[in-house]
Design a protein around this motif. Structure first.
Motif, mmCIF file in Angstrom:
data_model
loop_
_atom_site.group_PDB
_atom_site.id
_atom_site.type_symbol
_atom_site.label_atom_id
_atom_site.label_comp_id
_atom_site.label_asym_id
_atom_site.label_seq_id
_atom_site.Cartn_x
_atom_site.Cartn_y
_atom_site.Cartn_z
ATOM 1 N N THR A 1 0.827 -1.214 0.000
ATOM 2 C CA THR A 1 0.000 0.000 0.000
ATOM 3 C C THR A 1 0.857 1.258 0.000
ATOM 4 N N GLU A 2 2.064 1.186 0.597
ATOM 5 C CA GLU A 2 2.963 2.355 0.593
ATOM 6 C C GLU A 2 3.362 2.720 -0.829
ATOM 7 N N ALA A 3 3.600 1.713 -1.675
ATOM 8 C CA ALA A 3 3.978 1.973 -3.068
ATOM 9 C C ALA A 3 2.820 2.600 -3.838
ATOM 10 N N ASP B 1 6.255 7.400 5.705
ATOM 11 C CA ASP B 1 6.481 5.981 5.426
ATOM 12 C C ASP B 1 6.607 5.680 3.930
ATOM 13 N N TYR B 2 6.241 6.633 3.077
ATOM 14 C CA TYR B 2 6.432 6.392 1.638
ATOM 15 C C TYR B 2 7.031 7.599 0.911
ATOM 16 N N LEU B 3 7.526 8.592 1.648
ATOM 17 C CA LEU B 3 8.049 9.818 1.036
ATOM 18 C C LEU B 3 9.243 9.547 0.132
ATOM 19 N N ASP B 4 10.184 8.721 0.580
ATOM 20 C CA ASP B 4 11.375 8.439 -0.235
ATOM 21 C C ASP B 4 10.999 7.760 -1.553
ATOM 22 N N TYR B 5 10.049 6.815 -1.486
ATOM 23 C CA TYR B 5 9.526 6.181 -2.701
ATOM 24 C C TYR B 5 8.999 7.244 -3.665
ATOM 25 N N ALA B 6 8.186 8.160 -3.105
ATOM 26 C CA ALA B 6 7.517 9.169 -3.926
ATOM 27 C C ALA B 6 8.512 10.111 -4.598
#
Length: 466
Positions: free
Chosen positions: A62-64, A143-148
């Motif tokens: 879900t983070e992705a 929790d997903y900022l770096d991915y974004a």
């Protein structure tokens, strides 16, 4: 008998609106459908590819999904100026096509391509440099900022190719060449899906890159689509061609006309993006699971929107061409024919959404909480479809006529103010959470349909000079 009168052109025009001979009902619907179906298929397949993109990323978690989804509104904000420019391109080329003025149409396209290239490069650089600040402001969670951020920066490379492709296709649609746009975008998105599969999961000798792989796949797909659209302008016999007469030199009369049409469209885009951005930010603060569910349901809703968007493109093109030929009666007929077609499609989509809601959500996520919440929201989607499809056709016809100022006003009222305010009210003070956000979306579509249909009914759009 009722169905016959519903689809009969004899009941679509008032006696004082008729200017010349009116084709029979079959001819009107056939003419509309010939232009609409390539755009409808294109938009639907592009939306489907976007949904598949989310499904593939959803395999990571879900983070992705949230990381990719949070980039949507910032990307659309960066492309707002290009989309506004393209409203003017479609309207002007459609009028010149109706007037059979090939040189003016090609001059419009060439000068707009220069403007598009400059704007898109500037936006891409700004997006890359300030990716972190933009996404934090958009509401990205830690929790997903770096991915974004990594996804968004790679995505910025595709902005230039997307922008050029959008401008060429906007001109081709204005000329009625909707099959060209269909071929370029469908092919580009197929490339996107193939490299999604290879780069997200690391198939064969390809590295496993996760969300970064999805971004690289988007860049490759955009490059292919852009190359194909440019290639269509190299044909000497085409209405829009680099071989035909026309000038690359910026001309004041054209720029003033573009400012008149695209300027209002830019105001509309600004209003829309502020509203959409605020709305998305409100939903993002509900939590990662709620936001991921929201993004999944927005992908499902896009299937009906994208199909209707193809008919909106047809309405815009045919209205512009009809007004260019001094046939406002035919412009009205084509819009009403388009509305009747999307009414029938909406009925089928509504039934499909109701009975397939659990299955549709489960395609994106296997988490029980997401499926249960998402299946309730899909019932909202079934109701929204009726309003959205008709609204898209009516607003498309107003843009094709150059009546972009009123469309901008309706967007200001409905998207910028009502949707975010109602979302806040129902999500937080009234405590409905994500369901409240979707009720506000339903109300937004209803308000826009009412405003734009009222404007269409007045007939003032038929007298706008382009």
């Amino acid at each position: 008998m009722i169905l016959e009168s519903f689809f009969s052109v004899n009941h679509m025009l008032k006696p004082f609106q008729k200017i010349g001979d009116i084709p029979d009902s079959r001819t009107v619907f056939r003419n509309f459908f010939q232009i609409a179906w390539p755009s409808a298929i294109e938009s639907t397949l592009v939306g489907l590819v976007g949904a598949i993109d989310t499904m593939m990323v959803g395999g990571i978690g879900t983070e992705a999904i949230a990381a990719v989804g949070i980039t949507n509104q910032p990307k659309f904000i960066l492309l707002a100026a290009i989309n506004s420019l393209n409203v003017g391109v479609t309207a002007i080329v459609a009028r010149r096509k109706g007037e059979n003025n090939q040189e003016s149409a090609n001059s419009c396209l060439r000068q707009c391509l220069l403007i598009c290239a400059f704007l898109s490069l500037f936006m891409a650089v700004m997006g890359f440099l300030f990716a972190s600040e933009i996404l934090i402001f958009a509401g990205a969670a830690e929790d997903y900022l770096d991915y974004a951020i990594s996804y968004f920066r790679i995505l910025m490379v595709s902005i230039f190719f997307q922008a050029i492709n959008l401008t060429v296709n906007a001109a081709q649609r204005g000329a009625g060449n909707t099959k060209i746009s269909m071929r370029t975008n469908v092919t580009g998105n197929i490339v996107n899906v193939i490299f999604n599969y290879l780069l997200i999961n690391g198939i064969g000798f390809f590295p496993k890159l996760g969300v970064q792989g999805a971004a690289i796949a988007t860049v490759l797909g955009a490059f292919v689509a852009c190359s194909m659209s440019i290639a269509t302008l190299l044909k000497s016999h085409a209405f829009l061609s680099f071989h035909s007469e026309g000038t690359w030199k910026l001309q004041k009369p054209l720029l003033l006309l573009l400012v008149s049409i695209s300027g209002s469209a830019l105001v509309e885009q600004v209003f829309m993006r502020i509203g959409f951005f605020t709305y998305a930010k409100l939903v993002a603060t509900l939590g990662t699971t709620a936001y991921a569910t929201h993004l999944i349901c927005m992908n499902i809703l896009s299937l009906s929107f994208n199909f209707a968007d193809g008919f909106g493109v047809a309405a815009s093109s045919l209205v512009g061409q009809s007004l260019g030929a001094k046939r406002s009666d035919m412009a009205i007929l084509y819009v009403k024919a388009g509305q009747r077609i999307v009414f029938c499609i909406s009925a089928m989509l509504c039934v499909f959404f109701i009975f397939s809601r659990y299955f549709l959500v489960s395609l994106f996520s296997k988490e029980t909480e997401v499926i249960e919440l998402g299946s309730i929201i899909v019932l909202f989607i079934a109701a929204i479809t009726w309003l959205q499809t008709s609204q898209v056709v009516v607003s498309g016809s107003l843009r094709g006529a150059g009546d972009t100022k009123f469309v901008a006003l309706s967007s200001l009222i409905s998207i910028t103010f009502f949707r975010p305010f109602l979302a806040w009210l129902f999500c937080y003070p009234l405590g409905f959470g994500l369901l409240g956000a979707w009720f506000s979306l339903f109300m937004d579509q209803g308000i826009r349909l009412a405003l734009n249909f009222w404007r269409f009914s007045t007939g003032k759009w038929t007298s706008i000079k382009v």
